[in-house]
Design an enzyme around this catalytic site. Structure first.
Site, mmCIF file in Angstrom:
data_model
loop_
_atom_site.group_PDB
_atom_site.id
_atom_site.type_symbol
_atom_site.label_atom_id
_atom_site.label_comp_id
_atom_site.label_asym_id
_atom_site.label_seq_id
_atom_site.Cartn_x
_atom_site.Cartn_y
_atom_site.Cartn_z
ATOM 1 N N GLY A 52 0.834 -1.196 0.000
ATOM 2 C CA GLY A 52 0.000 0.000 0.000
ATOM 3 C C GLY A 52 0.863 1.236 0.000
ATOM 4 N N GLN A 85 3.397 9.868 1.222
ATOM 5 C CA GLN A 85 4.630 9.088 1.113
ATOM 6 C C GLN A 85 5.404 9.389 -0.168
ATOM 7 O OE1 GLN A 85 2.520 5.167 2.103
ATOM 8 N NE2 GLN A 85 4.544 4.898 3.018
ATOM 9 N N HIS A 109 -4.221 1.525 7.737
ATOM 10 C CA HIS A 109 -2.836 2.024 7.738
ATOM 11 C C HIS A 109 -2.673 3.180 6.749
ATOM 12 C CE1 HIS A 109 1.697 1.173 7.755
ATOM 13 N NE2 HIS A 109 1.534 1.978 6.718
ATOM 14 N N GLU A 110 -3.229 3.001 5.542
ATOM 15 C CA GLU A 110 -3.045 4.037 4.508
ATOM 16 C C GLU A 110 -3.864 5.289 4.823
ATOM 17 O OE1 GLU A 110 -0.572 3.579 2.731
ATOM 18 O OE2 GLU A 110 -0.409 1.420 3.068
ATOM 19 N N CYS A 157 6.114 -0.386 6.935
ATOM 20 C CA CYS A 157 5.759 0.777 6.117
ATOM 21 C C CYS A 157 6.962 1.172 5.274
ATOM 22 C CB CYS A 157 5.356 1.929 7.049
ATOM 23 S SG CYS A 157 4.914 3.441 6.183
ATOM 24 N N LEU A 158 6.719 1.469 4.004
ATOM 25 C CA LEU A 158 7.828 1.854 3.130
ATOM 26 C C LEU A 158 8.519 3.127 3.619
ATOM 27 C CD1 LEU A 158 6.394 1.111 -0.439
ATOM 28 C CD2 LEU A 158 7.984 -0.262 0.923
ATOM 29 N N HIS A 168 -2.082 7.501 7.137
ATOM 30 C CA HIS A 168 -1.085 8.373 6.487
ATOM 31 C C HIS A 168 -1.703 9.714 6.066
ATOM 32 C CE1 HIS A 168 2.645 6.128 6.135
ATOM 33 N NE2 HIS A 168 2.032 5.062 5.654
HETATM 34 NI NI NI Z 1 2.794 3.128 5.510
#
Ligand code: NI
Length: 148
Positions: A46, A51, A131-132, A89-90, A135
């Site tokens: 995701g 991000q 989670h997204e 998480c990236l 963000h």
């Molecule tokens: Ni993330």
């Protein structure tokens, strides 16, 4: 499509609240497609606008359920149950943590064609949606890790 540069923890853009998208146009579609490409390149499941440095309420998800979700202005309308599991998480590389999330969510969003969609999600997909969307509100999963 093009890859976008990832932002990492410590970058203040990840702590800001993203704005709603009022018009679904080619620019937004390009953003979503670039986000999908960037997500795959980095082997994520995701990715959210902030991000890649864009404070717009756009997220993309592929949890290998056969769909690539591109969600504009996603909102959780209902949630139930509970799951406790590991997240990463990236934007927070090399870090994992146990996070409590609802087992089921109902999310409403606009798709890349401007169509309103209601989706019932459970398990990993529900976790990823939560989670997204976090963000988009400047929240990272590490904020929610128990006993950190
Ligand atoms: Ni993330």
């Amino acid at each position: 499509m093009a890859l976008r540069n990832l932002r990492y923890e410590g970058d203040e853009i990840l702590r800001k609240k993203s704005r709603k998208i009022s018009v679904v146009d080619d620019k937004i579609r390009t953003l979503l497609n670039d986000m999908v490409e960037t997500m795959y390149e980095n082997e994520g499941v995701g990715l959210a606008g902030p991000q890649v440095g864009i404070l717009k309420r756009a997220i993309v998800i592929d949890v290998e359920d056969g769909n690539v979700y591109k969600m504009i202005n996603p909102e959780i309308k209902n949630q139930s149950g509970e799951q406790v599991g590991q997240e990463g998480c990236l934007s927070v590389p090399e870090t994992k943590g146990i996070v409590r999330r609802p087992m089921n969510v109902t999310v409403e969003y606009t798709d890349e064609n401007g169509k309103q969609v209601t989706l019932d999600a459970e398990g990993i997909l529900a976790r990823c949606i939560c989670h997204e969307i976090d963000h988009l509100d400047g929240i990272l999963f590490i904020d929610r890790v128990k006993n950190k």
